[in-house]
Motif scaffolding. Sequence first.
Motif, PDB file in Angstrom:
ATOM      1  N   GLN A   5      90.939  27.283 -12.182  1.00  0.00           N
ATOM      2  CA  GLN A   5      90.205  26.145 -12.727  1.00  0.00           C
ATOM      3  C   GLN A   5      88.769  26.529 -13.077  1.00  0.00           C
ATOM      4  O   GLN A   5      88.247  26.140 -14.126  1.00  0.00           O
ATOM      5  CB  GLN A   5      90.191  24.999 -11.710  1.00  0.00           C
ATOM      6  N   LEU A   6      88.146  27.307 -12.211  1.00  0.00           N
ATOM      7  CA  LEU A   6      86.753  27.690 -12.452  1.00  0.00           C
ATOM      8  C   LEU A   6      86.649  28.659 -13.631  1.00  0.00           C
ATOM      9  O   LEU A   6      85.734  28.556 -14.445  1.00  0.00           O
ATOM     10  CB  LEU A   6      86.155  28.313 -11.190  1.00  0.00           C
ATOM     11  N   VAL A   7      87.583  29.599 -13.722  1.00  0.00           N
ATOM     12  CA  VAL A   7      87.607  30.508 -14.869  1.00  0.00           C
ATOM     13  C   VAL A   7      87.823  29.723 -16.160  1.00  0.00           C
ATOM     14  O   VAL A   7      87.280  30.065 -17.215  1.00  0.00           O
ATOM     15  CB  VAL A   7      88.701  31.582 -14.681  1.00  0.00           C
ATOM     16  N   SER A   8      88.571  28.635 -16.073  1.00  0.00           N
ATOM     17  CA  SER A   8      88.864  27.814 -17.254  1.00  0.00           C
ATOM     18  C   SER A   8      87.682  26.962 -17.694  1.00  0.00           C
ATOM     19  O   SER A   8      87.741  26.328 -18.746  1.00  0.00           O
ATOM     20  CB  SER A   8      90.054  26.893 -16.964  1.00  0.00           C
ATOM     21  N   GLY A   9      86.615  26.911 -16.888  1.00  0.00           N
ATOM     22  CA  GLY A   9      85.426  26.167 -17.295  1.00  0.00           C
ATOM     23  C   GLY A   9      84.997  25.067 -16.361  1.00  0.00           C
ATOM     24  O   GLY A   9      83.959  24.443 -16.576  1.00  0.00           O
ATOM     25  N   ALA A  10      85.771  24.793 -15.305  1.00  0.00           N
ATOM     26  CA  ALA A  10      85.417  23.751 -14.347  1.00  0.00           C
ATOM     27  C   ALA A  10      84.340  24.251 -13.384  1.00  0.00           C
ATOM     28  O   ALA A  10      84.029  25.444 -13.342  1.00  0.00           O
ATOM     29  CB  ALA A  10      86.651  23.307 -13.572  1.00  0.00           C
ATOM     30  N   SER A  11      83.778  23.323 -12.618  1.00  0.00           N
ATOM     31  CA  SER A  11      82.863  23.662 -11.536  1.00  0.00           C
ATOM     32  C   SER A  11      83.485  23.218 -10.226  1.00  0.00           C
ATOM     33  O   SER A  11      84.322  22.316 -10.195  1.00  0.00           O
ATOM     34  CB  SER A  11      81.511  22.962 -11.730  1.00  0.00           C
TER      35      SER A  11
ATOM     36  N   ALA B  30      84.306  29.732   2.208  1.00  0.00           N
ATOM     37  CA  ALA B  30      84.093  30.208   0.834  1.00  0.00           C
ATOM     38  C   ALA B  30      83.953  29.036  -0.134  1.00  0.00           C
ATOM     39  O   ALA B  30      83.083  29.040  -1.014  1.00  0.00           O
ATOM     40  CB  ALA B  30      85.246  31.115   0.409  1.00  0.00           C
ATOM     41  N   TYR B  31      84.795  28.024   0.017  1.00  0.00           N
ATOM     42  CA  TYR B  31      84.697  26.855  -0.853  1.00  0.00           C
ATOM     43  C   TYR B  31      83.345  26.160  -0.682  1.00  0.00           C
ATOM     44  O   TYR B  31      82.712  25.738  -1.661  1.00  0.00           O
ATOM     45  CB  TYR B  31      85.811  25.862  -0.528  1.00  0.00           C
ATOM     46  N   TYR B  32      82.904  26.025   0.561  1.00  0.00           N
ATOM     47  CA  TYR B  32      81.615  25.365   0.817  1.00  0.00           C
ATOM     48  C   TYR B  32      80.474  26.115   0.134  1.00  0.00           C
ATOM     49  O   TYR B  32      79.659  25.521  -0.591  1.00  0.00           O
ATOM     50  CB  TYR B  32      81.362  25.275   2.324  1.00  0.00           C
ATOM     51  N   LEU B  33      80.403  27.423   0.358  1.00  0.00           N
ATOM     52  CA  LEU B  33      79.315  28.207  -0.229  1.00  0.00           C
ATOM     53  C   LEU B  33      79.391  28.219  -1.757  1.00  0.00           C
ATOM     54  O   LEU B  33      78.365  28.147  -2.440  1.00  0.00           O
ATOM     55  CB  LEU B  33      79.349  29.636   0.310  1.00  0.00           C
ATOM     56  N   ALA B  34      80.602  28.299  -2.289  1.00  0.00           N
ATOM     57  CA  ALA B  34      80.771  28.364  -3.750  1.00  0.00           C
ATOM     58  C   ALA B  34      80.473  27.032  -4.418  1.00  0.00           C
ATOM     59  O   ALA B  34      80.193  26.995  -5.615  1.00  0.00           O
ATOM     60  CB  ALA B  34      82.184  28.819  -4.099  1.00  0.00           C
ATOM     61  N   SER B  35      80.534  25.951  -3.675  1.00  0.00           N
ATOM     62  CA  SER B  35      80.136  24.663  -4.226  1.00  0.00           C
ATOM     63  C   SER B  35      78.629  24.450  -4.061  1.00  0.00           C
ATOM     64  O   SER B  35      77.937  24.051  -4.998  1.00  0.00           O
ATOM     65  CB  SER B  35      80.901  23.532  -3.532  1.00  0.00           C
ATOM     66  N   ARG B  36      78.138  24.722  -2.876  1.00  0.00           N
ATOM     67  CA  ARG B  36      76.705  24.523  -2.620  1.00  0.00           C
ATOM     68  C   ARG B  36      75.836  25.396  -3.524  1.00  0.00           C
ATOM     69  O   ARG B  36      74.784  24.954  -4.001  1.00  0.00           O
ATOM     70  CB  ARG B  36      76.400  24.827  -1.156  1.00  0.00           C
ATOM     71  N   PHE B  37      76.273  26.615  -3.770  1.00  0.00           N
ATOM     72  CA  PHE B  37      75.488  27.552  -4.593  1.00  0.00           C
ATOM     73  C   PHE B  37      76.238  27.893  -5.879  1.00  0.00           C
ATOM     74  O   PHE B  37      76.256  29.043  -6.309  1.00  0.00           O
ATOM     75  CB  PHE B  37      75.202  28.831  -3.791  1.00  0.00           C
ATOM     76  N   ARG B  38      76.838  26.902  -6.505  1.00  0.00           N
ATOM     77  CA  ARG B  38      77.715  27.205  -7.642  1.00  0.00           C
ATOM     78  C   ARG B  38      76.978  27.747  -8.858  1.00  0.00           C
ATOM     79  O   ARG B  38      77.606  28.306  -9.754  1.00  0.00           O
ATOM     80  CB  ARG B  38      78.547  25.985  -8.021  1.00  0.00           C
ATOM     81  N   GLU B  39      75.668  27.630  -8.905  1.00  0.00           N
ATOM     82  CA  GLU B  39      74.893  28.210 -10.001  1.00  0.00           C
ATOM     83  C   GLU B  39      74.006  29.352  -9.526  1.00  0.00           C
ATOM     84  O   GLU B  39      73.130  29.808 -10.257  1.00  0.00           O
ATOM     85  CB  GLU B  39      74.046  27.122 -10.671  1.00  0.00           C
ATOM     86  N   ASP B  40      74.208  29.817  -8.308  1.00  0.00           N
ATOM     87  CA  ASP B  40      73.331  30.824  -7.698  1.00  0.00           C
ATOM     88  C   ASP B  40      74.182  31.861  -6.980  1.00  0.00           C
ATOM     89  O   ASP B  40      74.423  31.768  -5.776  1.00  0.00           O
ATOM     90  CB  ASP B  40      72.376  30.121  -6.727  1.00  0.00           C
ATOM     91  N   TYR B  41      74.643  32.851  -7.721  1.00  0.00           N
ATOM     92  CA  TYR B  41      75.527  33.872  -7.161  1.00  0.00           C
ATOM     93  C   TYR B  41      74.879  34.587  -5.977  1.00  0.00           C
ATOM     94  O   TYR B  41      75.518  34.800  -4.940  1.00  0.00           O
ATOM     95  CB  TYR B  41      75.910  34.888  -8.244  1.00  0.00           C
ATOM     96  N   GLU B  42      73.625  34.971  -6.120  1.00  0.00           N
ATOM     97  CA  GLU B  42      72.965  35.746  -5.072  1.00  0.00           C
ATOM     98  C   GLU B  42      72.933  34.989  -3.751  1.00  0.00           C
ATOM     99  O   GLU B  42      73.309  35.537  -2.701  1.00  0.00           O
ATOM    100  CB  GLU B  42      71.542  36.122  -5.496  1.00  0.00           C
TER     101      GLU B  42
END
Length: 365
Positions: free
Chosen positions: A185-191, A280-292
């Motif tokens: 879903q995320l690769v397809s363009g979702a957040s 992983a889901y928590y961190l990837a949502s909380r920092f979804r625009e901040d990879y570092e």
Amino acid sequence: MQRVAGAVMGALIGDALAVGCHWYYDLAEMRRECGPWITDYLTPRPGRYHSGLLAGDISQTGLLLVMLMESLVHCAGYEEDDFTRRLDTELFPQLDGTPMQGPGGYTNQSIREAWRKRVPERRPWGECAGDADTTEGAERAMAIAAFYALQPKKMAEAVCSNIILTQHDPAIVAMSVAFNAVLAQLVSGASLTPQIGATLMAQVRSGALPFHMVTQGHLQPPPQGGERMQVGQFMSPDALLTAGYAALAAADPDIAIEPAWKVSLVYGMPCAIYHQLPAAYYLASRFREDYESAVLHAINGGGQNMSRAMLTGALVGAQVGLQGIPRRFITGLRDAQRYLALAAELEQSAVRQETSQSSFSHPMR
């Protein structure tokens, strides 16, 4: 946005960042030996996990992801026979069935079990899976999820086929497929927002994802004698809902995990998939625009931080694209140019096979 490349490179970088600080369950010891806040690649200390690797190297888990990427590119899609041939000829001859050995300096449980059944016992593929409750299958299958992101049914079938080569517990397989459905879903363009659960449940109702479902929309009671329930390969769709609830927790001002690395203490530091995925889901949502920030909080939580960072890195890499990953992480990754070229080939191959089935373009490209 180069989301396919972002996902796989994000995973490889997360894997490599943990090589030098992997499996410290005593956080005070980790801080003493690795510094108060890990920000970059480290060389493992002698006698610890992955000893002999250098800063920026990837582990065996990363190497398996690369192997599957190479197979997908070579075959222009997932071909199980090609991937298992690579395991038989490229990986298994280098193993002896013990943990602290093999490419990457450590061989995980599911691979050790598969090696034992395949090599000493000479069983055919299809009879080599074991009971490991870890994220190992989910991690290598990320390449498949990225490749087939816009074809959920095909993605789920191929991911499941690959995972059951080495892990056969139905609950672990279901959670692994669910993670890759989220990644697709995320690769397809979702957040990664609280709405992602509803999106995935819609794919269950359409028959695209092979999960059993009785309830109606918004988990309401089933109709009295009306619609037939959705019968799927996996007995419950709950694994598809975890990401949405983790995203809800990340967005809720009344729920505070501070600093964010302590998510490892909330959900657990061990290796099992039910500890790893919520974090992983928590961190990837909380920092979804901040990879570092996402991967560094995953790393600094200790324990099985390699899986946590690899999973988180893929999810955030898919959301920000390759260009959203800090350049220093790419330049510090050993063999980065090889992996970048392979990621680009994977993305281009995915575009070609999708173009052959559809005449319109998609946001993932």
